[in-house]
Each structure stands twice: as C-alpha cells, then as structure tokens.
Scaffold this motif. Sequence first.
Motif, PDB file in Angstrom:
ATOM      1  N   ALA A 131       0.843  -1.198   0.000  1.00  0.00           N
ATOM      2  CA  ALA A 131       0.000   0.000   0.000  1.00  0.00           C
ATOM      3  C   ALA A 131       0.883   1.254   0.000  1.00  0.00           C
ATOM      4  O   ALA A 131       1.906   1.283   0.690  1.00  0.00           O
ATOM      5  N   PRO A 132       0.510   2.262  -0.802  1.00  0.00           N
ATOM      6  CA  PRO A 132       1.325   3.474  -0.830  1.00  0.00           C
ATOM      7  C   PRO A 132       1.255   4.203   0.518  1.00  0.00           C
ATOM      8  O   PRO A 132       0.208   4.219   1.173  1.00  0.00           O
ATOM      9  N   VAL A 133       2.373   4.760   0.902  1.00  0.00           N
ATOM     10  CA  VAL A 133       2.432   5.465   2.193  1.00  0.00           C
ATOM     11  C   VAL A 133       3.014   6.851   1.952  1.00  0.00           C
ATOM     12  O   VAL A 133       4.006   7.001   1.241  1.00  0.00           O
ATOM     13  N   VAL A 134       2.352   7.853   2.496  1.00  0.00           N
ATOM     14  CA  VAL A 134       2.845   9.233   2.409  1.00  0.00           C
ATOM     15  C   VAL A 134       3.398   9.620   3.771  1.00  0.00           C
ATOM     16  O   VAL A 134       2.720   9.455   4.800  1.00  0.00           O
ATOM     17  N   ALA A 135       4.629  10.099   3.779  1.00  0.00           N
ATOM     18  CA  ALA A 135       5.245  10.493   5.053  1.00  0.00           C
ATOM     19  C   ALA A 135       4.629  11.793   5.554  1.00  0.00           C
ATOM     20  O   ALA A 135       4.444  12.729   4.770  1.00  0.00           O
ATOM     21  N   PRO A 136       4.271  11.859   6.833  1.00  0.00           N
ATOM     22  CA  PRO A 136       3.711  13.113   7.350  1.00  0.00           C
ATOM     23  C   PRO A 136       4.783  14.199   7.439  1.00  0.00           C
ATOM     24  O   PRO A 136       5.972  13.898   7.612  1.00  0.00           O
ATOM     25  N   LEU A 137       4.343  15.435   7.321  1.00  0.00           N
ATOM     26  CA  LEU A 137       5.265  16.566   7.491  1.00  0.00           C
ATOM     27  C   LEU A 137       5.374  16.878   8.982  1.00  0.00           C
ATOM     28  O   LEU A 137       4.498  16.490   9.768  1.00  0.00           O
ATOM     29  N   PRO A 138       6.422  17.573   9.394  1.00  0.00           N
ATOM     30  CA  PRO A 138       6.495  17.994  10.799  1.00  0.00           C
ATOM     31  C   PRO A 138       5.281  18.847  11.173  1.00  0.00           C
ATOM     32  O   PRO A 138       4.726  19.566  10.334  1.00  0.00           O
ATOM     33  N   ALA A 139       4.872  18.742  12.429  1.00  0.00           N
ATOM     34  CA  ALA A 139       3.666  19.462  12.886  1.00  0.00           C
ATOM     35  C   ALA A 139       3.799  20.960  12.609  1.00  0.00           C
ATOM     36  O   ALA A 139       4.839  21.568  12.862  1.00  0.00           O
ATOM     37  N   GLY A 140       2.738  21.525  12.055  1.00  0.00           N
ATOM     38  CA  GLY A 140       2.734  22.949  11.775  1.00  0.00           C
ATOM     39  C   GLY A 140       3.280  23.310  10.408  1.00  0.00           C
ATOM     40  O   GLY A 140       3.143  24.455   9.962  1.00  0.00           O
ATOM     41  N   LYS A 141       3.874  22.350   9.723  1.00  0.00           N
ATOM     42  CA  LYS A 141       4.427  22.648   8.400  1.00  0.00           C
ATOM     43  C   LYS A 141       3.382  22.340   7.325  1.00  0.00           C
ATOM     44  O   LYS A 141       2.677  21.332   7.416  1.00  0.00           O
ATOM     45  N   ILE A 193      -5.495  22.305  -2.349  1.00  0.00           N
ATOM     46  CA  ILE A 193      -4.761  21.027  -2.427  1.00  0.00           C
ATOM     47  C   ILE A 193      -3.512  21.233  -1.575  1.00  0.00           C
ATOM     48  O   ILE A 193      -2.577  21.916  -1.998  1.00  0.00           O
ATOM     49  N   VAL A 194      -3.499  20.673  -0.386  1.00  0.00           N
ATOM     50  CA  VAL A 194      -2.409  20.971   0.525  1.00  0.00           C
ATOM     51  C   VAL A 194      -2.161  19.796   1.468  1.00  0.00           C
ATOM     52  O   VAL A 194      -3.087  19.037   1.783  1.00  0.00           O
ATOM     53  N   GLN A 195      -0.900  19.610   1.864  1.00  0.00           N
ATOM     54  CA  GLN A 195      -0.592  18.675   2.952  1.00  0.00           C
ATOM     55  C   GLN A 195      -0.252  19.518   4.178  1.00  0.00           C
ATOM     56  O   GLN A 195       0.717  20.288   4.174  1.00  0.00           O
ATOM     57  N   ASP A 196      -1.046  19.330   5.205  1.00  0.00           N
ATOM     58  CA  ASP A 196      -0.915  20.122   6.436  1.00  0.00           C
ATOM     59  C   ASP A 196      -0.482  19.163   7.553  1.00  0.00           C
ATOM     60  O   ASP A 196      -1.316  18.532   8.188  1.00  0.00           O
ATOM     61  N   GLY A 197       0.824  19.049   7.769  1.00  0.00           N
ATOM     62  CA  GLY A 197       1.323  18.102   8.768  1.00  0.00           C
ATOM     63  C   GLY A 197       1.017  16.678   8.347  1.00  0.00           C
ATOM     64  O   GLY A 197       1.507  16.203   7.326  1.00  0.00           O
ATOM     65  N   ALA A 198       0.172  16.008   9.131  1.00  0.00           N
ATOM     66  CA  ALA A 198      -0.191  14.622   8.820  1.00  0.00           C
ATOM     67  C   ALA A 198      -1.581  14.536   8.191  1.00  0.00           C
ATOM     68  O   ALA A 198      -2.234  13.486   8.262  1.00  0.00           O
ATOM     69  N   VAL A 236      -4.629  14.391  -8.293  1.00  0.00           N
ATOM     70  CA  VAL A 236      -4.719  15.550  -7.408  1.00  0.00           C
ATOM     71  C   VAL A 236      -3.954  15.259  -6.127  1.00  0.00           C
ATOM     72  O   VAL A 236      -4.284  14.317  -5.389  1.00  0.00           O
ATOM     73  N   GLY A 237      -2.941  16.074  -5.853  1.00  0.00           N
ATOM     74  CA  GLY A 237      -2.171  15.901  -4.629  1.00  0.00           C
ATOM     75  C   GLY A 237      -1.488  14.551  -4.603  1.00  0.00           C
ATOM     76  O   GLY A 237      -1.005  14.049  -5.620  1.00  0.00           O
ATOM     77  N   LYS A 238      -1.443  13.935  -3.409  1.00  0.00           N
ATOM     78  CA  LYS A 238      -0.689  12.687  -3.247  1.00  0.00           C
ATOM     79  C   LYS A 238      -1.574  11.449  -3.146  1.00  0.00           C
ATOM     80  O   LYS A 238      -1.057  10.339  -3.058  1.00  0.00           O
ATOM     81  N   ASN A 239      -2.876  11.621  -3.110  1.00  0.00           N
ATOM     82  CA  ASN A 239      -3.674  10.411  -2.870  1.00  0.00           C
ATOM     83  C   ASN A 239      -5.000  10.379  -3.617  1.00  0.00           C
ATOM     84  O   ASN A 239      -5.866   9.584  -3.263  1.00  0.00           O
ATOM     85  N   ALA A 240      -5.190  11.210  -4.618  1.00  0.00           N
ATOM     86  CA  ALA A 240      -6.509  11.220  -5.267  1.00  0.00           C
ATOM     87  C   ALA A 240      -6.387  11.303  -6.779  1.00  0.00           C
ATOM     88  O   ALA A 240      -5.432  11.883  -7.310  1.00  0.00           O
ATOM     89  N   THR A 241      -7.336  10.707  -7.441  1.00  0.00           N
ATOM     90  CA  THR A 241      -7.469  10.847  -8.893  1.00  0.00           C
ATOM     91  C   THR A 241      -8.890  11.314  -9.176  1.00  0.00           C
ATOM     92  O   THR A 241      -9.843  10.808  -8.584  1.00  0.00           O
ATOM     93  N   ALA A 281      -6.193   5.417   0.553  1.00  0.00           N
ATOM     94  CA  ALA A 281      -5.704   5.494   1.934  1.00  0.00           C
ATOM     95  C   ALA A 281      -4.179   5.399   1.880  1.00  0.00           C
ATOM     96  O   ALA A 281      -3.638   4.423   1.351  1.00  0.00           O
ATOM     97  N   VAL A 282      -3.486   6.397   2.372  1.00  0.00           N
ATOM     98  CA  VAL A 282      -2.028   6.447   2.213  1.00  0.00           C
ATOM     99  C   VAL A 282      -1.299   6.521   3.558  1.00  0.00           C
ATOM    100  O   VAL A 282      -0.162   6.970   3.626  1.00  0.00           O
ATOM    101  N   GLY A 283      -1.949   6.126   4.606  1.00  0.00           N
ATOM    102  CA  GLY A 283      -1.273   6.057   5.897  1.00  0.00           C
ATOM    103  C   GLY A 283      -1.437   7.293   6.754  1.00  0.00           C
ATOM    104  O   GLY A 283      -1.265   7.234   7.966  1.00  0.00           O
ATOM    105  N   ILE A 284      -1.754   8.438   6.153  1.00  0.00           N
ATOM    106  CA  ILE A 284      -2.035   9.633   6.956  1.00  0.00           C
ATOM    107  C   ILE A 284      -3.480  10.067   6.695  1.00  0.00           C
ATOM    108  O   ILE A 284      -4.119   9.584   5.769  1.00  0.00           O
ATOM    109  N   THR A 285      -3.958  10.978   7.503  1.00  0.00           N
ATOM    110  CA  THR A 285      -5.372  11.364   7.421  1.00  0.00           C
ATOM    111  C   THR A 285      -5.668  12.081   6.106  1.00  0.00           C
ATOM    112  O   THR A 285      -4.896  12.934   5.668  1.00  0.00           O
ATOM    113  N   SER A 286      -6.784  11.709   5.495  1.00  0.00           N
ATOM    114  CA  SER A 286      -7.202  12.361   4.261  1.00  0.00           C
ATOM    115  C   SER A 286      -8.478  13.157   4.525  1.00  0.00           C
ATOM    116  O   SER A 286      -9.474  12.611   4.987  1.00  0.00           O
TER     117      SER A 286
END
Lengths: 170, 277
Positions: free
Chosen positions: B30-40, B111-116, B92-97, B135-140
């Motif tokens: 399953a594809p996994v997207v690494a979360p960004l540091p909190a607040g980034k 279209i943004v990644q906000d932390g996790a 679109v982004g890292k987890n959607a078509t 589903a890529v391991g972080i909240t969508s």
Amino acid sequence: MRSEALLLALACTLLAACATPTAGPPLIERTEYAHDELAFWQALEAQPRLSKDDALHALFLMADGSAAYASWAARLSEARRRGWIAEDARPEADEAATIGWVSSVVAAFLPIERGVTARLAPRSERYATRDLVFVGLLPDRSPSQPLRGLELLELAGRVDDWRAAHGAGS
Amino acid sequence: MSALLAGSIAWLAAALPVAQAPQVPPAAPAPVVAPLPAGKQETLQALVIGVEGRCEWKPAGAAPWKVAAVNDLLDPGCEIRTGLRSTLTLRVGKNATLLVDRSSRIELPLIVQDGAVLRTRAAVYRGKCDFKVEAVGITSDFQVLTPSATLAVRGTGFSVAWGGLTGLEVRGVDTNRIDAIELRWRASQKSVFLSGDAFATSQFEEPWVAALWNTVFPPPSPDRRLDDGIVDPTKRPPTPPVERDAQQQQQTNQGGSGFAVDVNTGRGKPGVPPKHQ
C-alpha cells in the motif's frame, strides 16, 4: 367608472398571459460565444430562460458535435430540413424554449424507441417529453415548462451518456 | 463392460492434470505518504494525466482559458471545464485521482498537505466527476462541494453529478475506468533508449519488439500453400535491407521441416508442402 377600469386591467392581464414569453437577446448572437463551444456552455449556466436560438445552437452541438450555422435563419432552415421543426412553424429567436419544444427535437435526432402515439404524431411535444421521461433523460416534467440554461446543460450531458451507453453509432 | 469403464476412468484420471494450488501474485504494498512535521504546510498540485475531447483550464483569477494537455500542472484555485463527449483526468495531490466527465465545470480551491493531513477541496458547479481517494497512511480530508451539498471522501471514492434538472446525484466510482487511465499515463511516461540501427514506431514503442516484427514474420499458417502469393524475386523491385532480410527469414521458415507437416496426418517430408483437401 370603477368597473370599466377593472375590465381594462383584466383585459391587459389576459393579453399579457397569452403572449409568448421571451427570453431576452440570445447569447449566440455574441461573437465570443458563437465561436467558443465551452464559453457558450458556461454562459448558459446563468440563463434563467433559454431562448430558442440558443437552444437550437445547443441542440446542433448535441446532435453533430459542432454547429457552424451563422444565423438564426440558417439554424432554422437546417432544423426544418432535418425535420426537427414543422415547415409551417414560425418560432422567434428570442422566444423562450420549453421542455416540450426541446424534447421534440431531441426525440427527432436520438434513436430512442418511441411509443405508438408518438409515431403517429412524431412532432408532438407532449409525447416527446413523455418518451424522454420514459428513457430516463428527463425527470417528470410538463412540456409547457420553460427551460433554464442549467437544465439544458444537464439534458445535454444525459444525452451524451445515453449515446455512450447505446453505442457510438446511435 | 465394467472393465472398459474402469479403464476409461483410469485413463481420464491419468490424462487430467494434477490440481495445483492457485498461484496468487503477491499484493502490491500500500502506498504510504510520510507526514510533514507538525505545523508545516506544503501546497500540492494537480497533474493532468488524460484528456479526451475539448477540455480547458485556467489558473485562479481572470486568466484566459487554456486548452488542457497531458502533463499540465495545475495549482490550487484552478478551474476546469469540459465539453460534450470530453473527459479530463487529474492526479490531485498525493492520494486522489479525479475524472471530470462530459459537460462539467469544477474548481480545485485547496490542495495541501498540512502536517499529517492531506486536505483537498473540489467544487463541482455542474456536470459529473468521479473521485478515487486512496488510503495512504495519513489522514485524508477530501471534500466535494456542490451547490446543494458538501460531501466527504475517506479512503474510497464516489461519482458526483450535479445538474439543473435533478440536483445532486451520488453513485459508486468507476474504479476500472480510472485505473485504466492511470495505467495508460504511466505507460506513456516510460523512456525508450535507441542505439545504432534500432528504431521505434508508434505501433512498436520498444525497439526490440519492432526489430522482432521486422525480422521474424508471423508463423506460417498450415492453411497457406507455398505457391500462394509467391512472386518471382527476380521480377520484384529492389527492397530495402530490412525488408529483404525479413523476406529471407520468411523463406527460411517456409523451407523448414515444421511447415511440411501434413495437417491431416501429422506427417510429412521436409521441404514438401502439405496436402490440402
């Protein structure tokens, strides 16, 4: 004196009610919409009433994928040649298009299986509307209702889906 | 009689292949997207991966509309519109078509990644769109806005249609259709390396496939006779080297022992054409 004024007001109301509703100047008369299909579709979104000129242009786009007719007269002449509109009908360009008027044209170019009454009277707006409701292209509507631009856009999409589901040659 | 039956059953049992356990290919991870540091926060983009018919897009603001093409990159705030018999597909982004179907107009305001959390907003003004969200391991946090309702997609997908006649209509997503478009785009992105006399065509993108097709002809059919369509080579116009080689290869094949097998008896002599009834 009072009864005369009342009668006059009643006569004016009746005359206004019997007049054909208009939809204002057609969008297709503007050059930016005549040559840009997507701009024309987007402009239709905001039309509270659809003119017959715009409706006919949209119907040519739905039927052929393109519409290269320069004027209302050319569109009307081509529609008569194809049998979409009766020879003796005299519609006006800015007249408001109704569900029944558009349905009769769609039923003419789309090879849907029609009922017995519709085959006897192929240009009947009433039966064309009922046929489109039956095949799922329209929700339950009255043929005399005026059509909005957004409604025609959805009908165009549904006709596209119907063609895709019933083969490209349809 | 019973001996004959028993013999037949024994022969059938011997002839039948031994049942083997079905070979199931291993499941792809399953594809996994690494979360960004909190607040980034990282602004993402949408990539056009498929275009059919007339499709246009424009960036946020009053810019003119552009004709959409595969590999166009769209920033958040962009607007998309399609004509009849037209579809536009976006990653679109890292987890959607997103598949924008016929006669549609949509906007992608966010279209943004906000932390996790992957946050995406898609506004459907009219028409039909298919959304496939993985589903890529972080909240969508994927939301679809229509003029009459707001819908959320969590690790799955759906098809949203909005029109003036019926209002909102939600159906299951056509995953196969989207997967096919994704696969076609991935296949179109591969690199082909050429050297020397190698060549590639639109029919045969891989040089080795093109070379194979031009040197080894399709196997001769048993129904074809040797004198069918054979032209005296001395009367033919000169042919380019590749074609000449191919013809020689074909002649070699026709003279081989495999061709001389009679289709009726299964026997024959090498170099002698088979008999046909």
